[in-house]
Design an enzyme around this catalytic site. Structure first.
Site, PDB file in Angstrom:
ATOM      1  CG  ASP A  22      -0.229  -0.143  -0.287  1.00  0.00           C
ATOM      2  OD1 ASP A  22       0.620   0.583   0.269  1.00  0.00           O
ATOM      3  OD2 ASP A  22      -1.410  -0.209   0.075  1.00  0.00           O
TER       4      ASP A  22
ATOM      5  N   GLY B 276      14.522 -14.716  -6.394  1.00  0.00           N
ATOM      6  CA  GLY B 276      14.319 -15.179  -7.773  1.00  0.00           C
ATOM      7  C   GLY B 276      13.270 -14.472  -8.605  1.00  0.00           C
TER       8      GLY B 276
ATOM      9  CE1 TYR C  85      -9.636 -15.072  -5.009  1.00  0.00           C
ATOM     10  CE2 TYR C  85     -11.001 -14.114  -3.288  1.00  0.00           C
ATOM     11  CZ  TYR C  85     -10.496 -14.094  -4.570  1.00  0.00           C
ATOM     12  OH  TYR C  85     -10.874 -13.090  -5.413  1.00  0.00           O
TER      13      TYR C  85
ATOM     14  CE  LYS D   2     -12.081  -8.371  -2.393  1.00  0.00           C
ATOM     15  NZ  LYS D   2     -12.197  -9.780  -2.051  1.00  0.00           N
TER      16      LYS D   2
HETATM   17  P1  13P Z   1      -5.344  -0.898  -0.117  1.00  0.00           P
HETATM   18  O1  13P Z   1      -5.593  -2.315  -0.586  1.00  0.00           O
HETATM   19  O2  13P Z   1      -5.355   0.073  -1.244  1.00  0.00           O
HETATM   20  O3  13P Z   1      -4.096  -0.829   0.701  1.00  0.00           O
HETATM   21  O4  13P Z   1      -6.568  -0.457   0.782  1.00  0.00           O
HETATM   22  C1  13P Z   1      -6.883  -1.242   1.860  1.00  0.00           C
HETATM   23  C2  13P Z   1      -8.169  -0.878   2.493  1.00  0.00           C
HETATM   24  O5  13P Z   1      -8.795  -1.762   2.987  1.00  0.00           O
HETATM   25  C3  13P Z   1      -8.650   0.504   2.513  1.00  0.00           C
HETATM   26  O6  13P Z   1      -9.832   0.619   3.254  1.00  0.00           O
HETATM   27 MG    MG Z   2      -2.821   0.531   1.299  1.00  0.00          MG
HETATM   28 MG    MG Z   3      -4.110   0.196  -2.851  1.00  0.00          MG
END
Ligand code: 13P
Ligand code: MG
Ligand code: MG
Ligand code: 13P
Length: 397
Positions: free
Chosen positions: A12, A104, A230, A233
């Site tokens: 992203d 790398g 961690y 996400k």
């Molecule tokens: P993304 O991880 O897709 O960038 O979205 C982040 C988010 O918290 C949208 O509310």
């Molecule tokens: Mg995003």
């Molecule tokens: Mg996203």
């Protein structure tokens, strides 16, 4: 044809109007960089795709997994797209490029990667699964259904090449370990782990038939990034080989007829149902979601890609967009009913994730600011009793 490597690298690097979708110009410049990569002989062929705000580069080559040149090419493509995002002032421009320079390997630098190497069969059908607003272990449930549930994949029962089952590679993201488990014989052990999506994620699945080998791979990069911390996400992607001793395309998409709840919606902090979407309709416009899943099908032939384009041309392929089919409308309706239902809980569990799973939160600051206001419960009880009955009943003081 010898061995071919399929590399799906995603990031992203910015989107329009919040976390909705990348600007088309970003995809265009990424394509230009990959075209140069083909000319330079770094890759054979490619496709640029997306799910929500995440751009996916699907590339073929003969250089094997974790190849520095291929990863650098992907990095350059994302950097070019991030430049466009910066120029246009887009939201989150460059967000997944965690370093100023490539070093790398893309692993640990922000983007996610799912890569597999195999001996190309006479027909090599593939599905790329692209997800947004969720995390890699969201794939645990559908993958368990595809490869270990005969009520999903009848092929496990009636195809002799699948009858013996599969081997799952599972990572423990908290301990940074992995385990190989065989199904059907270790199915219950497998489920004991992968049902806990806060800690375990399926990384790879192998056929027990040696001449087939790798069946599926998931991007799990950020899970083991920064030892101890961690940061799980990361809108994941997966590559799945199909047919001829592996699950049929329809067995792979079947689990998505159930809009399972996955974590990572809105601010990475909510549960929400997976909404199967056509790529062009994967813009996350409902409460930054709901979490999306896109399934793109194509063939690999002589190390190049084939889709439904009129004339196969390097970098100009059109995949079969599985969830574009109106047959999935019914599932979308179910998913939206669930999405609206769970949203009505607002900031209450079970709509929001437990504190340790929130992607980012100001809770610690709120807690420390109000720390002094929390009184000892028993003392406070006595205190208020005294206040209440001052001078009347409490006569022995
Ligand atoms: P993304 O991880 O897709 O960038 O979205 C982040 C988010 O918290 C949208 O509310
Ligand atoms: Mg995003
Ligand atoms: Mg996203
Ligand atoms: P394969 O044996 O080629 O995988 O075909 C099975 C099938 O797709 C029938 O639906």
């Amino acid at each position: 044809m010898g061995k071919v490597t399929l590399s799906l690298i995603k990031a992203d690097v910015g989107s329009v109007a919040g976390h909705t979708r990348p600007h088309p110009k970003m995809m265009e410049v990424a394509k230009e960089v990959l075209k140069d990569g083909v000319k330079a002989g770094t890759i054979n062929d490619f496709m640029v795709a997306r799910c929500g705000d995440d751009i996916s580069l699907i590339m073929t080559h003969e250089k094997g997994e974790n190849n520095e040149q291929v990863h650098k090419l992907a990095w350059d493509a994302f950097s070019a797209a991030a430049e466009v995002a910066k120029k246009f002032g887009l939201y989150g421009a460059g967000q997944d490029l965690l370093s100023d320079a490539f070093s790398g390997n893309i692993r640990g630098l922000g983007p996610g990667a799912a890569e597999m190497t195999f001996e190309e069969r006479p027909s090599e059908p593939i599905i790329a699964l692209l997800a947004d607003k969720t995390e890699p272990s969201a794939f645990n449930l559908p993958l368990a259904r595809i490869y270990a549930d005969p009520f999903t994949t009848t092929g496990l029962v009636i195809d002799s090449r699948m009858h013996e089952g599969f081997i799952f590679e599972v990572v423990d993201v908290k301990e940074n370990k992995r385990i190989l488990l065989k199904t059907p014989e270790e199915l219950h052990d497998l489920l004991a782990f992968i049902g806990d999506i806060t800690r375990y994620a399926i990384k790879r699945i192998y056929s027990k038939q040696e001449n087939i080998g790798i069946a599926a791979v998931v991007s799990t990069e950020k899970l083991s990034l920064l030892a101890g911390k961690y940061v799980g996400k990361d809108d994941p992607v997966a590559l799945i080989r199909l047919q001829s001793g592996l699950p049929a395309a329809g067995e792979v998409t079947q689990p998505f007829a159930f809009p399972a709840l996955v974590s990572g919606w809105m601010r990475g902090s909510h549960w929400g149902p997976w909404l199967p979407s056509a790529m062009d309709y994967s813009n996350t416009t409902f409460y930054d979601g709901p979490p999306r899943i896109v399934a793109l099908g194509f063939q690999v032939k002589d190390g190049k890609l084939i889709g439904i384009e009129e004339e196969p041309k390097v970098g100009e392929h059109k995949p079969v967009d599985f969830f574009a089919d109106p047959a999935w409308d019914k599932v979308r309706h179910m998913a939206m009913e669930q999405a609206i239902y769970i949203r009505r809980h607002g900031p209450f569990m079970p709509a929001i994730l437990p504190p340790e799973e929130l992607e980012y939160t100001t809770l610690p600051q709120v807690r420390s600011r109000l720390a002094d206001r929390w009184e000892d419960y028993e003392a406070a009880q006595l205190h208020s009793l005294k206040e209440e009955y001052k001078g009347e009943h409490i006569v022995h003081e």
